[in-house]
Write an enzyme that holds these catalytic residues in place. Structure first.
Site, PDB file in Angstrom:
ATOM      1  N   TYR A 101     -10.620  49.516   3.531  1.00 39.65           N
ATOM      2  CA  TYR A 101      -9.707  48.693   4.337  1.00 39.65           C
ATOM      3  C   TYR A 101      -8.538  49.572   4.757  1.00 39.65           C
ATOM      4  CZ  TYR A 101      -6.036  45.466   5.630  1.00 39.65           C
ATOM      5  OH  TYR A 101      -5.040  44.831   6.324  1.00 39.65           O
ATOM      6  N   GLU A 189      -5.525  46.251  12.135  1.00 34.99           N
ATOM      7  CA  GLU A 189      -6.347  46.289  10.938  1.00 34.99           C
ATOM      8  C   GLU A 189      -7.749  46.780  11.257  1.00 34.99           C
ATOM      9  OE1 GLU A 189      -5.851  42.805   7.980  1.00 34.99           O
ATOM     10  OE2 GLU A 189      -7.710  42.388   9.031  1.00 34.99           O
TER      11      GLU A 189
END
Lengths: 378, 287
Positions: A101, A189
């Site tokens: 991530y 993101e």
């Protein structure tokens, strides 16, 4: 403002972040053609601005162009959390070895952007943050300096990224920062950022939020707004420069100032009612804007009574009264209305409204009590 | 006495020739504020307000010529950060930014820079400062408050007017009223202003008006519990606001469960602060 996955990834790619080959399809046949061009094995991904697309069945793997067409036919038109899927992204499928991530958002308390990294990618980062916050590495970015090389190396070392991927990761991290900073994003993101079986890195999913206040310098991004995500009344309000949020109560509220508008909702609830909306007409609103606001409130069929609470400062109460009168003339509302005008030109405003069939109040508490009472009778 | 502004305030208005800038300059002057200069790039040499206030091309030139020590900014959002940097670099001690809608990136850069200087920034997206009977810098209507011993600090504009008005109805006045603004990143927060009120001999008690979003109210509660002797009463707006929605102010949003009104109220009550159920109750809480 939210933008779609495919749009976010295109922005990232502009800044050097590698993304899968892929294209948007709005019809099953297009999905077939794209899948064929990409070599057959693809992911069909619904493009709607909500989380949990995968769980809802909106993201599927297709092994052949025929299968891609079938899946696209199923997914297009599907409803996910109330939103209709109008587009699917057809991305070349990747062989995933591991997932990371990588995201950036603003840390409000520290007043600077923060890069967040977790070796456990692909999952809901908010869930990881809640259950095991120690698994998320946070690196703050000085807004005057930007992301520094040593910070990227620190991250790579901390998540034990294979050395052979460091250089690639450096380009991706820097690219994500540049995309974030260059787009006035409040969130950027990549989840997941994958390492493939072939040991290269790829941003297979992306998400961006853009600061609404900065859209004046990003016309290309401003055009990406998806009107499906807001109520029609909210779109109309935005076009009139009104801050409006539709709620599910019965008392329509028209107020000047955001703090006072929230307070008005709160006090309506305190006295036993429910607010149908948040509405701030802003400072110095003229009759035309007030009229638009009034029409938006009355377009909500749940509204059983209206509370107008104006504390005149820059906003002149007589201007507000004129706007209300014009709107009443046009809309001919059937619901009872309670009005409270205080401050600049309040007397003139009250005089203008004297002949209109309205209930008046001196204090905020009195206004709330009265509007709750008439809403209950209605 | 008062905080932030007083009789010695020499005010400069950035954006004085714009509609809002000029209107509020007239209001401020009528209230007794000493406006010494205006700045509008490209209009240096002109005079405004019946020829009483000179306009300069830059803050630096204006400050050197007039000794301005405070600036109020009325420029459009896209120019606001530049205007703040300009005032800070010209040595202005107090900068009050009224402008709404400044990008958050700009404000993070502004804070990172001016935190290294001795300049104080108030706002943006704020109504400014009012010291009743003495001076006002910003857009708070002067006639809604009378001089007194209550210090007021708020994230919101009209809600502040509501409370000042409620105090006035009960014969209570304000020492100074400070609007810190509704943006997520601003120059001055609750704690800064509470500390000033604690030290101000003219202030005996304080009203604090918070709202959803961020954790400034929780930090203020901690400060009140540990550092303050004067009584504080508070109201928190947005108790019925839905999560994830921006309620008008850029900073008024409940995100990932953080910034809720109930948490703020709990923290404040724990710190001994009396929290009103609605703003008109506030004057009675001082009993």
């Amino acid at each position: 403002m939210k933008i779609h996955e495919y749009q976010s990834k295109r922005v990232f790619a502009k800044y050097g972040v590698p993304i899968p080959n892929g294209k948007i399809a709005i019809a099953p046949k297009e999905a077939y053609d794209i899948a064929k061009d990409l070599g057959g094995k693809v992911i069909v991904k619904s493009q709607v601005l909500v989380g949990g697309r995968g769980k809802a069945g909106g993201v599927k793997l297709a092994k052949t162009p025929e299968e891609a067409e079938e899946l696209a036919a199923k997914i297009l038109g599907m409803k996910i959390k109330g939103l209709t899927v109008r587009k699917v992204l057809i991305d070349e499928a990747s062989n995933i070895k591991s997932e990371i991530y990588l995201g950036i958002t603003n840390d409000r308390e520290k007043r600077m952007p923060v890069m967040m990294v977790s070796a456990e990618g692909g999952v809901e980062i908010e869930e990881v943050a809640r259950v095991s916050p120690e698994k998320i590495l946070k690196v703050h970015i000085n807004p005057l300096l930007g992301l520094q090389g040593y910070q990227i190396r620190d991250i790579a070392a901390s998540i034990e990224l294979p050395r052979k991927n460091w250089k690639e990761f450096g380009v991706i991290a820097k690219g994500l920062w540049d995309a974030y900073n260059g787009s006035d994003a409040t969130l950027a993101e990549i989840n997941p950022l994958i390492i493939t079986e072939e040991e290269t890195m790829l941003a297979v999913d992306g998400k961006m939020l853009i600061d609404d206040s900065a859209l004046f310098r990003h016309h290309d991004l401003a055009e990406m707004r998806d009107l499906d995500t807001e109520a029609e009344s909210e779109t109309i309000a935005r076009e009139h420069d009104l801050a409006y949020i539709q709620l599910d109560g019965e008392i329509g509220c028209m107020v000047n100032g955001a703090g006072l508008a929230m307070t008005t909702m709160d006090i309506v609830t305190l006295f036993g009612g429910t607010a149908a909306n948040f509405l701030d007409i802003g400072g110095g609103a003229n009759a035309k804007k007030v009229g638009a606001a009034f029409r938006i409130i009355l377009s909500d069929s749940n509204v059983k009574a209206v509370l107008i609470n104006i504390f005149g400062g820059i906003t002149r109460c007589d201007e507000v009264a004129k706007g209300i009168l014009e709107a009443i003339e046009e809309v001919k509302p059937k619901v009872p209305m309670v009005v409270r005008l205080v401050g600049t030109n309040a007397e003139e405003g009250r005089a203008l409204l004297a002949d209109a069939d309205m209930i008046t109040a001196e204090t905020l508490a009195e206004a709330a009590r009265k509007v709750v009472a008439v809403a209950k009778e209605a | 006495m008062s905080i932030l502004i007083n009789k010695d305030t020499r005010l400069l208005v950035q954006g004085i020739t714009g509609n809002e800038g000029l209107f509020h300059s007239q209001q401020m002057a009528a209230y007794g504020t000493n406006i010494v200069a205006g700045v509008t790039p490209g209009k240096g040499g002109e005079w405004v307000m019946d020829g009483k206030v000179p306009v300069f091309d830059s803050v630096k030139i204006a400050a050197e010529a007039t000794g301005a020590n405070t600036s109020v900014i009325f420029v459009p959002a896209r120019f606001a950060a530049d205007a703040i940097f300009e005032a800070a670099d010209a040595g202005i001690e107090l900068i009050v930014c009224i402008t709404e809608g400044v990008p958050v990136k700009d404000m993070m850069r502004v804070r990172a820079y001016i935190d290294q200087l001795d300049t104080r920034l108030l706002g943006p997206n704020c109504p400014g400062i009012l010291t009743p009977g003495v001076a006002k810098v910003g857009i708070i209507p002067g006639d809604i408050a009378i001089p007194g011993n209550v210090g007021a600090v708020s994230r919101s504009g009209t809600l502040t007017y509501e409370v000042l008005y409620a105090l006035k109805q009960k014969g209570m006045g304000a020492s100074t009223c400070v609007g810190i603004g509704g943006d997520p990143v601003n120059g001055t927060n609750f704690i800064d202003v509470l500390a000033m009120f604690e030290d101000d001999p003219a202030t005996d008690k304080i009203v604090m008006l918070g709202e959803i979003g961020g954790t400034d109210e929780e930090k203020a509660a901690e400060f009140i519990a540990t550092k303050m002797t004067k009584p504080v009463a508070a109201f928190i707006a947005g108790q019925t606001a839905p999560p994830g929605k921006r309620m008008g102010h850029a900073g008024a949003i409940i995100q990932s469960g953080s910034g809720k009104a109930s948490d703020k109220i709990k923290a404040l009550e724990k710190a001994g602060v009396r929290v009103a159920k609605h703003p008109e109750e506030l004057p009675d809480l001082f009993g």
